[in-house]
Scaffold this motif. Structure first.
Motif, PDB file in Angstrom:
ATOM      1  N   SER A  55       2.919  -0.447  -3.725  1.00 49.09           N
ATOM      2  CA  SER A  55       3.272  -1.780  -4.022  1.00 49.09           C
ATOM      3  C   SER A  55       4.805  -1.972  -4.065  1.00 49.09           C
ATOM      4  O   SER A  55       5.541  -2.749  -4.707  1.00 49.09           O
ATOM      5  CB  SER A  55       2.841  -1.892  -5.713  1.00 49.09           C
ATOM      6  N   TRP A  56       5.896  -0.791  -3.389  1.00 46.12           N
ATOM      7  CA  TRP A  56       6.995  -0.906  -3.456  1.00 46.12           C
ATOM      8  C   TRP A  56       7.610  -1.730  -2.387  1.00 46.12           C
ATOM      9  O   TRP A  56       7.060  -1.555  -1.106  1.00 46.12           O
ATOM     10  CB  TRP A  56       7.752   0.597  -3.336  1.00 46.12           C
ATOM     11  N   GLY A  57       8.128  -2.693  -2.358  1.00 48.44           N
ATOM     12  CA  GLY A  57       8.790  -3.654  -1.371  1.00 48.44           C
ATOM     13  C   GLY A  57       9.376  -4.812  -2.101  1.00 48.44           C
ATOM     14  O   GLY A  57       9.432  -4.904  -3.190  1.00 48.44           O
ATOM     15  N   PRO A  58       9.636  -5.806  -1.190  1.00 44.85           N
ATOM     16  CA  PRO A  58       9.479  -5.897   0.305  1.00 44.85           C
ATOM     17  C   PRO A  58      10.486  -4.755   0.950  1.00 44.85           C
ATOM     18  O   PRO A  58      11.227  -4.140   0.275  1.00 44.85           O
ATOM     19  CB  PRO A  58       9.957  -7.233   0.582  1.00 44.85           C
ATOM     20  N   PRO A  59      10.145  -4.680   2.487  1.00 47.20           N
ATOM     21  CA  PRO A  59       9.121  -5.438   3.155  1.00 47.20           C
ATOM     22  C   PRO A  59       7.777  -4.963   2.733  1.00 47.20           C
ATOM     23  O   PRO A  59       7.419  -3.646   2.744  1.00 47.20           O
ATOM     24  CB  PRO A  59       9.676  -5.226   4.529  1.00 47.20           C
ATOM     25  N   PHE A  60       6.928  -5.864   3.270  1.00 43.29           N
ATOM     26  CA  PHE A  60       5.430  -5.674   3.538  1.00 43.29           C
ATOM     27  C   PHE A  60       5.150  -6.064   4.617  1.00 43.29           C
ATOM     28  O   PHE A  60       5.825  -7.010   5.344  1.00 43.29           O
ATOM     29  CB  PHE A  60       4.378  -6.374   2.402  1.00 43.29           C
ATOM     30  N   GLN A  61       4.232  -5.609   5.474  1.00 45.79           N
ATOM     31  CA  GLN A  61       3.597  -6.057   6.443  1.00 45.79           C
ATOM     32  C   GLN A  61       2.082  -6.420   6.483  1.00 45.79           C
ATOM     33  O   GLN A  61       1.232  -5.563   6.020  1.00 45.79           O
ATOM     34  CB  GLN A  61       3.482  -5.123   7.781  1.00 45.79           C
ATOM     35  N   ASN A  62       1.738  -7.636   6.301  1.00 52.60           N
ATOM     36  CA  ASN A  62       0.446  -8.166   6.150  1.00 52.60           C
ATOM     37  C   ASN A  62      -0.073  -7.613   4.739  1.00 52.60           C
ATOM     38  O   ASN A  62      -1.350  -6.976   4.469  1.00 52.60           O
ATOM     39  CB  ASN A  62      -0.526  -7.914   7.297  1.00 52.60           C
ATOM     40  N   GLY A  63       0.623  -7.317   3.719  1.00 51.96           N
ATOM     41  CA  GLY A  63       0.469  -6.797   2.148  1.00 51.96           C
ATOM     42  C   GLY A  63       0.534  -5.473   2.340  1.00 51.96           C
ATOM     43  O   GLY A  63       0.385  -4.893   1.183  1.00 51.96           O
ATOM     44  N   VAL A  64       0.772  -4.793   3.321  1.00 49.87           N
ATOM     45  CA  VAL A  64       0.815  -3.103   3.431  1.00 49.87           C
ATOM     46  C   VAL A  64       2.553  -3.025   3.215  1.00 49.87           C
ATOM     47  O   VAL A  64       3.130  -3.349   4.020  1.00 49.87           O
ATOM     48  CB  VAL A  64       0.273  -2.763   4.575  1.00 49.87           C
ATOM     49  N   SER A  65       2.806  -2.000   2.286  1.00 52.73           N
ATOM     50  CA  SER A  65       4.047  -1.521   2.083  1.00 52.73           C
ATOM     51  C   SER A  65       4.781  -0.850   3.157  1.00 52.73           C
ATOM     52  O   SER A  65       3.991   0.315   3.390  1.00 52.73           O
ATOM     53  CB  SER A  65       4.075  -0.691   0.605  1.00 52.73           C
ATOM     54  N   VAL A  96      10.208   6.872  18.057  1.00 54.26           N
ATOM     55  CA  VAL A  96       9.374   5.350  17.363  1.00 54.26           C
ATOM     56  C   VAL A  96       7.974   5.606  18.175  1.00 54.26           C
ATOM     57  O   VAL A  96       7.936   5.831  19.387  1.00 54.26           O
ATOM     58  CB  VAL A  96      10.027   4.333  17.938  1.00 54.26           C
ATOM     59  N   VAL A  97       6.737   5.608  17.319  1.00 51.46           N
ATOM     60  CA  VAL A  97       5.771   5.451  17.745  1.00 51.46           C
ATOM     61  C   VAL A  97       4.839   4.399  17.126  1.00 51.46           C
ATOM     62  O   VAL A  97       5.269   3.762  16.176  1.00 51.46           O
ATOM     63  CB  VAL A  97       4.980   6.788  17.047  1.00 51.46           C
ATOM     64  N   GLU A  98       3.693   3.779  17.649  1.00 51.34           N
ATOM     65  CA  GLU A  98       3.231   2.723  17.255  1.00 51.34           C
ATOM     66  C   GLU A  98       1.825   3.127  16.778  1.00 51.34           C
ATOM     67  O   GLU A  98       0.946   4.113  17.281  1.00 51.34           O
ATOM     68  CB  GLU A  98       2.922   1.766  18.243  1.00 51.34           C
ATOM     69  N   VAL A  99       0.972   2.678  15.783  1.00 53.38           N
ATOM     70  CA  VAL A  99      -0.394   2.736  15.448  1.00 53.38           C
ATOM     71  C   VAL A  99      -0.985   1.586  14.981  1.00 53.38           C
ATOM     72  O   VAL A  99      -0.238   0.640  14.222  1.00 53.38           O
ATOM     73  CB  VAL A  99      -0.175   3.752  14.015  1.00 53.38           C
ATOM     74  N   ASP A 100      -2.113   1.557  15.307  1.00 55.28           N
ATOM     75  CA  ASP A 100      -2.865   0.246  14.863  1.00 55.28           C
ATOM     76  C   ASP A 100      -3.507   0.618  13.464  1.00 55.28           C
ATOM     77  O   ASP A 100      -4.083   1.646  13.316  1.00 55.28           O
ATOM     78  CB  ASP A 100      -4.346  -0.073  15.694  1.00 55.28           C
ATOM     79  N   HIS A 101      -3.257  -0.340  12.433  1.00 54.56           N
ATOM     80  CA  HIS A 101      -3.505  -0.255  11.102  1.00 54.56           C
ATOM     81  C   HIS A 101      -4.528  -1.385  10.896  1.00 54.56           C
ATOM     82  O   HIS A 101      -4.300  -2.699  11.201  1.00 54.56           O
ATOM     83  CB  HIS A 101      -2.425  -0.668  10.082  1.00 54.56           C
ATOM     84  N   PRO A 102      -5.650  -1.141  10.205  1.00 56.51           N
ATOM     85  CA  PRO A 102      -6.821  -2.125   9.874  1.00 56.51           C
ATOM     86  C   PRO A 102      -6.271  -3.343   9.097  1.00 56.51           C
ATOM     87  O   PRO A 102      -6.860  -4.599   9.354  1.00 56.51           O
ATOM     88  CB  PRO A 102      -7.764  -1.411   9.175  1.00 56.51           C
ATOM     89  N   GLU A 103      -5.266  -3.256   8.245  1.00 56.80           N
ATOM     90  CA  GLU A 103      -4.745  -4.288   7.593  1.00 56.80           C
ATOM     91  C   GLU A 103      -3.334  -4.870   7.925  1.00 56.80           C
ATOM     92  O   GLU A 103      -2.884  -6.028   8.117  1.00 56.80           O
ATOM     93  CB  GLU A 103      -4.752  -3.919   6.040  1.00 56.80           C
ATOM     94  N   ALA A 104      -2.422  -3.925   8.247  1.00 49.26           N
ATOM     95  CA  ALA A 104      -1.045  -4.260   8.621  1.00 49.26           C
ATOM     96  C   ALA A 104      -0.979  -4.636  10.120  1.00 49.26           C
ATOM     97  O   ALA A 104      -0.163  -5.520  10.569  1.00 49.26           O
ATOM     98  CB  ALA A 104      -0.063  -3.117   8.559  1.00 49.26           C
ATOM     99  N   GLY A 105      -2.067  -4.436  10.950  1.00 52.82           N
ATOM    100  CA  GLY A 105      -1.994  -4.809  12.493  1.00 52.82           C
ATOM    101  C   GLY A 105      -1.198  -3.551  13.152  1.00 52.82           C
ATOM    102  O   GLY A 105      -1.208  -2.327  12.671  1.00 52.82           O
ATOM    103  N   LYS A 106      -0.597  -3.668  14.415  1.00 54.52           N
ATOM    104  CA  LYS A 106       0.134  -2.722  15.036  1.00 54.52           C
ATOM    105  C   LYS A 106       1.632  -2.498  14.223  1.00 54.52           C
ATOM    106  O   LYS A 106       2.422  -3.427  14.059  1.00 54.52           O
ATOM    107  CB  LYS A 106       0.609  -3.236  16.536  1.00 54.52           C
ATOM    108  N   VAL A 107       1.873  -1.251  13.758  1.00 55.28           N
ATOM    109  CA  VAL A 107       2.761  -0.842  12.953  1.00 55.28           C
ATOM    110  C   VAL A 107       3.784   0.192  13.578  1.00 55.28           C
ATOM    111  O   VAL A 107       3.446   1.155  14.346  1.00 55.28           O
ATOM    112  CB  VAL A 107       2.141  -0.231  11.624  1.00 55.28           C
TER     113      VAL A 107
END
Length: 395
Positions: free
Chosen positions: A47-57, A334-345
């Motif tokens: 719950s720490w933020g912002p920022p959030f990405q699609n609600g994910v901290s 820098v790496v990218e990962v697909d998150h089911p809620e945040a999308g591409k992170v």
């Protein structure tokens, strides 16, 4: 390709930063890390933020990748029994509950080693499990103050300053990972686990390194030097025509090269600056001379010239410049990962570069309880039992 810690099972009862950073290191190296939270998710960083990405901290995302998530209610005895069941087959258990909590729940090392003598058990607390402050909670900011780190950070004008990130948490996580790996290596010879008692205060005091040694040898209480070095000159940031750069001269040969590069050859032979000790005593005078010459060129011009002459130097980057830098990108930081809620992170990559067992990101930072059923099925629970545990809000 298997990770270096492939096959190591880690039961992770930590939250916030020090513990999760430790377990992320282990997970990046291939360990199966099972992150344990209360139902609904109890890691405060969610719950720490912002920022959030699609609600994910963003804070939560930074230190929880490559883990599986299981939610368990530890306030209920049947929830504690689940941890005991998982601990029977675990190689490592790590927690950062306050001193006495795990003992109250009978999930302490002495209780769990009876069911798994090979368990490596790591606790992370603010002040450790001995000493007069052992029952106090520990927070990075407070420990930075109590450990002396803040007293030597900043300038005389600024007053004590905290470091720009929660460095004590990060250091404690690193030390914990080292201790866990050492205990696992020793277990290969002895066949026995052991307990690791990690303290934020200990890690912070350890990080004082040469400043601590200066005090212990001389008895002089260190003061704040801002961007200067207490033992080496010139070793600071300096003003050029269009900005600032860092010059870090470590020996007399480099100093002579610096003087030649900026057009003050005679200074290298001046008795006031002939040795590092002399330069330390005459730092302010030398700084004025250098900055007068440094006004003749831009930061980039000086860096190009100094680099050609093997004079240690560098720019002062903003964070956006860091993550656009070709060196950082070439090192896969820098790496990218697909998150089911945040999308591409986008996440910061691992600094551990192993030739055969390269760390990799296989899992997104998990949703709370995302793998509860999967983990319990592997531990021998039936679907019927799992359904009952969910209905009773135990998981």
């Amino acid at each position: 390709m298997k990770g270096a810690l492939e096959g190591v099972k880690v039961l992770d009862l930590t939250r916030v930063l020090a513990g999760p950073h430790c377990t992320m290191i282990l997970a990046d190296l291939g360990a199966d890390v099972m992150k344990v939270e209360a139902p609904g998710g109890s890691d405060e960083t969610r719950s720490w933020g912002p920022p959030f990405q699609n609600g994910v901290s963003a804070y939560y995302l930074c230190t929880n990748r490559n883990k599986r998530s299981i939610t368990v209610n530890l306030k209920i005895e049947e929830g504690k029994d689940i941890i005991r069941t998982l601990a029977k087959d675990a190689d490592v258990l790590i927690h950062n509950f306050k001193m006495g909590t795990m003992e109250k729940w009978l999930l302490d090392y002495n209780s769990l080693k009876k069911i798994n003598p090979k368990l490596v058990y790591c606790s992370i607390t603010g002040f450790g499990e001995t000493g007069p402050l052992k029952f106090l909670p520990g927070y990075d900011y407070i420990i930075q103050g109590m450990s002396g780190l803040m007293s030597i950070t900043g300038s005389e004008e600024s007053g004590p300053m905290k470091i720009g990130v929660a460095m004590v948490d990060i250091l404690t996580g690193l030390y914990a990972a080292i201790a866990i790996e050492a205990a696992l290596y020793e277990r290969e010879k002895s066949g026995e686990g052991q307990k690791i008692d990690m303290s934020l205060m200990d890690a912070a005091v350890s990080s004082l390194v040469n400043v601590a040694s200066n005090y212990l040898i001389s008895g002089d209480v260190p003061r704040r030097f801002g961007n200067d070095h207490p033992n080496i000159v010139p070793y600071s940031k300096f003003k050029a025509r269009d900005g600032e750069l860092i010059i870090a001269v470590g020996n007399n040969q480099q100093f002579a090269s610096l003087c030649e590069a900026v057009g003050i050859n005679e200074i290298a032979l001046d008795e006031r600056f002939l040795t590092n000790e002399a330069r330390v005593h005459n730092k302010q005078e030398l700084t004025k001379i250098l900055e007068k010459q440094l006004q003749l060129k831009t930061v980039n011009e000086w860096i190009e010239l100094f680099s050609q002459k093997n004079i240690p130097c560098g720019p002062i980057h903003t964070i956006d410049q860091v993550f656009d830098h070709p060196q950082v990108l070439a090192r896969e930081m820098v790496v990218e990962v697909d998150h089911p809620e945040a999308g591409k992170v986008k996440l910061v990559g691992s600094p551990l570069k192993l030739s055969r067992t390269k760390p990799k990101v296989d899992r997104h930072p998990p949703i709370a309880g995302e793998h509860t059923s999967e983990i319990l099925l592997q531990a021998g629970f039936s679907l019927k039992e799992i359904s009952r545990l969910k209905e009773n809000q135990i998981i």
